[in-house]
Design an enzyme around this catalytic site. Structure first.
Site, PDB file in Angstrom:
ATOM      1  N   GLY A   1     -15.251   8.784 -10.196  1.00 37.24           N
ATOM      2  CA  GLY A   1     -14.945   8.662  -8.761  1.00 37.24           C
ATOM      3  C   GLY A   1     -15.469   7.349  -8.229  1.00 37.24           C
ATOM      4  N   ALA A   2     -14.605   6.612  -7.509  1.00 38.21           N
ATOM      5  CA  ALA A   2     -15.007   5.303  -6.973  1.00 38.21           C
ATOM      6  C   ALA A   2     -14.851   5.305  -5.462  1.00 38.21           C
ATOM      7  CB  ALA A   2     -14.167   4.200  -7.602  1.00 38.21           C
ATOM      8  N   GLY A   3     -15.467   6.299  -4.831  1.00 42.03           N
ATOM      9  CA  GLY A   3     -15.403   6.392  -3.374  1.00 42.03           C
ATOM     10  C   GLY A   3     -16.716   5.996  -2.741  1.00 42.03           C
TER      11      GLY A   3
ATOM     12  N   GLY B   1     -19.407   7.552  -2.425  1.00 47.85           N
ATOM     13  CA  GLY B   1     -20.574   7.846  -3.260  1.00 47.85           C
ATOM     14  C   GLY B   1     -20.520   7.099  -4.586  1.00 47.85           C
TER      15      GLY B   1
ATOM     16  N   SER C   1     -11.803   5.950 -12.223  1.00 52.47           N
ATOM     17  CA  SER C   1     -11.163   6.248 -10.938  1.00 52.47           C
ATOM     18  C   SER C   1      -9.654   6.391 -11.115  1.00 52.47           C
ATOM     19  CB  SER C   1     -11.446   5.106  -9.946  1.00 52.47           C
ATOM     20  OG  SER C   1     -10.685   5.295  -8.775  1.00 52.47           O
TER      21      SER C   1
ATOM     22  N   CYS D   1     -15.624  19.471   7.417  1.00 53.68           N
ATOM     23  CA  CYS D   1     -15.701  18.116   7.932  1.00 53.68           C
ATOM     24  C   CYS D   1     -15.099  18.113   9.347  1.00 53.68           C
ATOM     25  CB  CYS D   1     -14.871  17.261   6.969  1.00 53.68           C
ATOM     26  SG  CYS D   1     -15.083  15.526   7.130  1.00 53.68           S
TER      27      CYS D   1
ATOM     28  N   GLY E   1     -22.186  10.339   5.055  1.00 53.39           N
ATOM     29  CA  GLY E   1     -22.549   9.125   4.332  1.00 53.39           C
ATOM     30  C   GLY E   1     -24.034   8.926   4.105  1.00 53.39           C
TER      31      GLY E   1
ATOM     32  N   CYS F   1     -24.967  10.301  11.864  1.00 54.53           N
ATOM     33  CA  CYS F   1     -23.537   9.986  11.960  1.00 54.53           C
ATOM     34  C   CYS F   1     -23.171   9.270  13.241  1.00 54.53           C
ATOM     35  CB  CYS F   1     -22.750  11.295  11.947  1.00 54.53           C
ATOM     36  SG  CYS F   1     -21.787  11.427  10.469  1.00 54.53           S
TER      37      CYS F   1
ATOM     38  N   LYS G   1     -19.983   1.481  15.126  1.00 55.26           N
ATOM     39  CA  LYS G   1     -19.143   1.988  14.034  1.00 55.26           C
ATOM     40  C   LYS G   1     -18.282   0.862  13.445  1.00 55.26           C
ATOM     41  CE  LYS G   1     -16.972   5.802  12.135  1.00 55.26           C
ATOM     42  NZ  LYS G   1     -17.186   7.203  11.923  1.00 55.26           N
TER      43      LYS G   1
HETATM   44  C1  LIG Z   1     -11.312  11.329   7.635  1.00 49.00           C
HETATM   45  C2  LIG Z   1     -12.753  11.337   7.280  1.00 49.00           C
HETATM   46  C3  LIG Z   1     -13.648  10.580   8.010  1.00 49.00           C
HETATM   47  C4  LIG Z   1     -15.003  10.585   7.694  1.00 49.00           C
HETATM   48  N1  LIG Z   1     -15.860   9.850   8.460  1.00 49.00           N
HETATM   49  C5  LIG Z   1     -17.164   9.848   8.161  1.00 49.00           C
HETATM   50  C6  LIG Z   1     -18.075   9.066   8.939  1.00 49.00           C
HETATM   51  O1  LIG Z   1     -17.679   8.404   9.897  1.00 49.00           O
HETATM   52  N2  LIG Z   1     -19.386   9.073   8.622  1.00 49.00           N
HETATM   53  C7  LIG Z   1     -19.845   9.807   7.556  1.00 49.00           C
HETATM   54  O2  LIG Z   1     -21.041   9.780   7.292  1.00 49.00           O
HETATM   55  N3  LIG Z   1     -19.019  10.562   6.806  1.00 49.00           N
HETATM   56  C8  LIG Z   1     -17.695  10.602   7.083  1.00 49.00           C
HETATM   57  N4  LIG Z   1     -16.850  11.367   6.309  1.00 49.00           N
HETATM   58  C9  LIG Z   1     -17.412  12.218   5.239  1.00 49.00           C
HETATM   59  C10 LIG Z   1     -17.710  11.496   3.908  1.00 49.00           C
HETATM   60  O3  LIG Z   1     -18.630  10.450   4.127  1.00 49.00           O
HETATM   61  C11 LIG Z   1     -16.456  10.937   3.255  1.00 49.00           C
HETATM   62  O4  LIG Z   1     -15.585  11.996   2.955  1.00 49.00           O
HETATM   63  C12 LIG Z   1     -16.744  10.172   1.943  1.00 49.00           C
HETATM   64  O5  LIG Z   1     -15.607   9.436   1.593  1.00 49.00           O
HETATM   65  C13 LIG Z   1     -17.135  11.089   0.799  1.00 49.00           C
HETATM   66  O6  LIG Z   1     -17.499  10.309  -0.303  1.00 49.00           O
HETATM   67  P1  LIG Z   1     -17.314  10.811  -1.821  1.00 49.00           P
HETATM   68  O7  LIG Z   1     -17.739   9.683  -2.682  1.00 49.00           O
HETATM   69  O8  LIG Z   1     -17.953  12.118  -1.996  1.00 49.00           O
HETATM   70  O9  LIG Z   1     -15.737  11.067  -1.972  1.00 49.00           O
HETATM   71  P2  LIG Z   1     -14.549  10.022  -1.834  1.00 49.00           P
HETATM   72  O10 LIG Z   1     -14.928   8.860  -0.996  1.00 49.00           O
HETATM   73  O11 LIG Z   1     -13.358  10.837  -1.439  1.00 49.00           O
HETATM   74  O12 LIG Z   1     -14.324   9.479  -3.317  1.00 49.00           O
HETATM   75  C14 LIG Z   1     -13.831  10.273  -4.362  1.00 49.00           C
HETATM   76  C15 LIG Z   1     -13.300   9.385  -5.461  1.00 49.00           C
HETATM   77  O13 LIG Z   1     -12.969  10.158  -6.624  1.00 49.00           O
HETATM   78  C16 LIG Z   1     -11.693   9.760  -7.110  1.00 49.00           C
HETATM   79  N5  LIG Z   1     -11.135  10.890  -7.860  1.00 49.00           N
HETATM   80  C17 LIG Z   1     -10.884  12.136  -7.381  1.00 49.00           C
HETATM   81  N6  LIG Z   1     -10.369  12.898  -8.355  1.00 49.00           N
HETATM   82  C18 LIG Z   1     -10.305  12.152  -9.470  1.00 49.00           C
HETATM   83  C19 LIG Z   1      -9.849  12.404 -10.808  1.00 49.00           C
HETATM   84  N7  LIG Z   1      -9.377  13.589 -11.195  1.00 49.00           N
HETATM   85  N8  LIG Z   1      -9.902  11.392 -11.717  1.00 49.00           N
HETATM   86  C20 LIG Z   1     -10.376  10.167 -11.353  1.00 49.00           C
HETATM   87  N9  LIG Z   1     -10.818   9.887 -10.105  1.00 49.00           N
HETATM   88  C21 LIG Z   1     -10.783  10.862  -9.169  1.00 49.00           C
HETATM   89  C22 LIG Z   1     -10.946   9.375  -5.835  1.00 49.00           C
HETATM   90  O14 LIG Z   1      -9.829   8.578  -6.050  1.00 49.00           O
HETATM   91  C23 LIG Z   1     -12.037   8.637  -5.072  1.00 49.00           C
HETATM   92  O15 LIG Z   1     -12.159   7.312  -5.520  1.00 49.00           O
HETATM   93  C24 LIG Z   1     -15.486  11.379   6.610  1.00 49.00           C
HETATM   94  C25 LIG Z   1     -14.571  12.162   5.881  1.00 49.00           C
HETATM   95  C26 LIG Z   1     -13.228  12.147   6.204  1.00 49.00           C
HETATM   96  C27 LIG Z   1     -12.273  12.995   5.384  1.00 49.00           C
END
Ligand SMILES: Cc1cc2nc3c(=O)[nH]c(=O)nc-3n(C[C@H](O)[C@H](O)[C@H](O)COP(=O)(O)OP(=O)(O)OC[C@H]3O[C@@H](n4cnc5c(N)ncnc54)[C@H](O)[C@@H]3O)c2cc1C
Length: 422
Positions: A8-10, A12, A34, A159, A320, A353, A388
């Site tokens: 995962g490259a999000g 986190g 990713s 969320c 976050g 937040c 923000k």
């Molecule tokens: C619309 C929205 C707004 C938000 N705003 C805020 C905010 O303002 N402040 C805050 O603190 N939090 C916020 N959040 C909550 C949270 O911070 C975010 O959801 C954040 O992106 C979560 O990070 P993550 O790394 O867990 O997941 P993600 O950022 O979703 O990353 C997941 C990664 O895994 C990859 N992946 C998934 N499945 C697979 C697979 N099978 N094979 C390979 N790669 C895969 C995806 O492509 C992606 O790169 C928000 C959430 C949403 C939905």
């Protein structure tokens, strides 16, 4: 030499890669896996949906920053995690072995749990840039022919912040276009009360958010279960405090965005000992899976129990600041293991937040996230909107330049003046 794989490259996963690279030994290999070859800043998606941002403003191709940091990249969709074999299996059939695996896959968006929900049904989504772009096209059409809006978060959602954000952002955009008077808006949520946020409220969030909804002429329905969505019509069951039927609503809409429930991704579902029944990664206090001791979980992918059951089921948000602290703890714990030591680092389970409201905003701090708390604070103002925007720029700069400094801690906490309260 160890293969440390980050799946995962999000929000986190990428900071995890940077911090892990700093802490890994010279001979270790850090690999990011990713399904996309780019990063995108999820919190900016609501702005994309009203055309205040374009895809290129909020996304970063992965290749350049990762190769600069000497981190390997494998672009591909993982279809199965095989913990017994220490292996990832890709859709294309190839495999990748790991010594340590950090699962940072975020959520699977469970639109399929409600008939007619989501981009393949009749409501829009701002959870991914691939959804926010078509939502923007729909928004432009809607603004040509305005009508009622239904916005909010469904049963089992966790969320809630972005649902409120998007409601107020749409309101601000409609006011700019001078067509707000043609748009009745209803906020529909599974929360037991406005401002609960999956956290049992933060500070005065109930009073403040109710007041904001009133000031912005939005009606609301709480304890709501969405039964189904048809083209332009949402069927909502409003429940009482026991979760029993109180009232049925049929809400017509010309535009709707509803935050879905989240689950874990299919690749980990039903892996005994790895996940809970919703597919979230089970972790101990050190981010490590209790069964498979070389698997770690961070971000939205991990299991967190809700503090208190709500009449209509809701989950706990993973935001976050909290994710950043999971990243740091995991990097230190993996390094400890590589040294042959015990893992000791723990994430701080705090929620900090900034919620944008288009031209103003609300900031909240919940320390710890689950009440009773040491800090329980919420304040609003134009400064939150500006903070923000600054935060978005700073975070994207971090991703582009590959630096591992904790942005939430450094910037968010300082801008809120609460660095000493950690
Ligand atoms: C619309 C929205 C707004 C938000 N705003 C805020 C905010 O303002 N402040 C805050 O603190 N939090 C916020 N959040 C909550 C949270 O911070 C975010 O959801 C954040 O992106 C979560 O990070 P993550 O790394 O867990 O997941 P993600 O950022 O979703 O990353 C997941 C990664 O895994 C990859 N992946 C998934 N499945 C697979 C697979 N099978 N094979 C390979 N790669 C895969 C995806 O492509 C992606 O790169 C928000 C959430 C949403 C939905």
């Amino acid at each position: 030499m160890a293969n440390i794989v980050i799946l995962g490259a999000g929000l986190g996963g990428l900071p995890m890669a940077y911090e892990m690279k700093d802490l890994a030994r010279k001979e270790d290999r850090v690999i990011v896996v990713s399904d996309k070859d780019y990063y995108h800043f999820v919190p900016s998606n609501p702005w994309v949906a009203v055309d205040w941002r374009k895809r290129e403003d909020i996304s970063v191709p992965l290749e350049v920053p990762l190769s600069k940091r000497k981190i390997d990249l494998k672009v591909g969709t993982v279809s199965r995690v095989e913990p017994e074999k220490n292996q990832l299996v890709f859709e294309e059939g190839d495999t990748l072995n790991y010594d340590h695996l950090i699962i940072a896959t975020g959520p699977k968006l469970a639109f399929d749990e409600i008939e007619g929900l989501g981009p393949e049904g009749f409501t829009e989504s701002v959870c991914h840039i691939d959804h926010a772009e078509p939502a923007r096209e729909k928004w432009k059409q809607f603004c040509e022919k305005p009508g009622p809006i239904v916005v909010g978060a469904v049963q089992m959602a966790s969320c809630f912040g972005p649902a409120y954000e998007f409601a107020f952002i749409m309101d601000a955009d409609l006011r700019k276009r001078k067509i707000r008077d043609q748009v009745p808006m209803t906020f529909v949520t599974s929360e037991p009360y406005i401002g609960h946020l999956g956290l049992g409220g933060v500070g005065d969030s109930k009073a403040m958010l109710e007041s904001e909804l009133r000031k912005h002429h939005m009606d609301w329905i709480c304890n709501a279960k969405i039964e189904k969505v048809e083209d332009g019509l949402m069927h909502v069951l409003e429940c009482d405090e026991n979760g029993e039927e109180k009232k049925r609503h049929e809400l017509p809409f010309n535009y709707s965005m509803m935050l879905p429930a989240f689950t874990g991704i299919d690749a980990v579902k039903n892996v005994e000992g790895l996940v809970n029944p919703r597919g979230f990664i089970l972790i101990d206090d050190h981010q490590c899976n209790p069964t498979y001791r070389n698997i770690w979980g961070i971000g939205v992918a991990v299991a967190i129990a809700p503090p208190k059951a709500t009449p209509v089921p809701t989950g706990v948000p993973k935001t976050g600041f909290m994710i950043e602290s999971m990243v740091t703890a995991t990097a230190h714990n993996i390094r400890a293991r590589l040294n042959g030591d015990e893992e000791k680092a723990k994430a701080t389970w705090n929620a900090v937040c900034l919620a944008d409201m288009g031209d103003t905003g609300l900031a909240f701090v919940a320390m710890p996230q689950i009440p009773p708390r040491n800090v329980n604070w919420m304040k609003g103002g134009k400064w939150v909107h500006l903070a923000k925007i600054a935060f978005e720029k700073y975070f994207l700069h971090k991703i582009r330049s590959g630096v591992s400094e904790p942005v939430y801690e450094k910037m968010l906490m300082k801008s809120l003046g609460i660095t000493k309260l950690k």
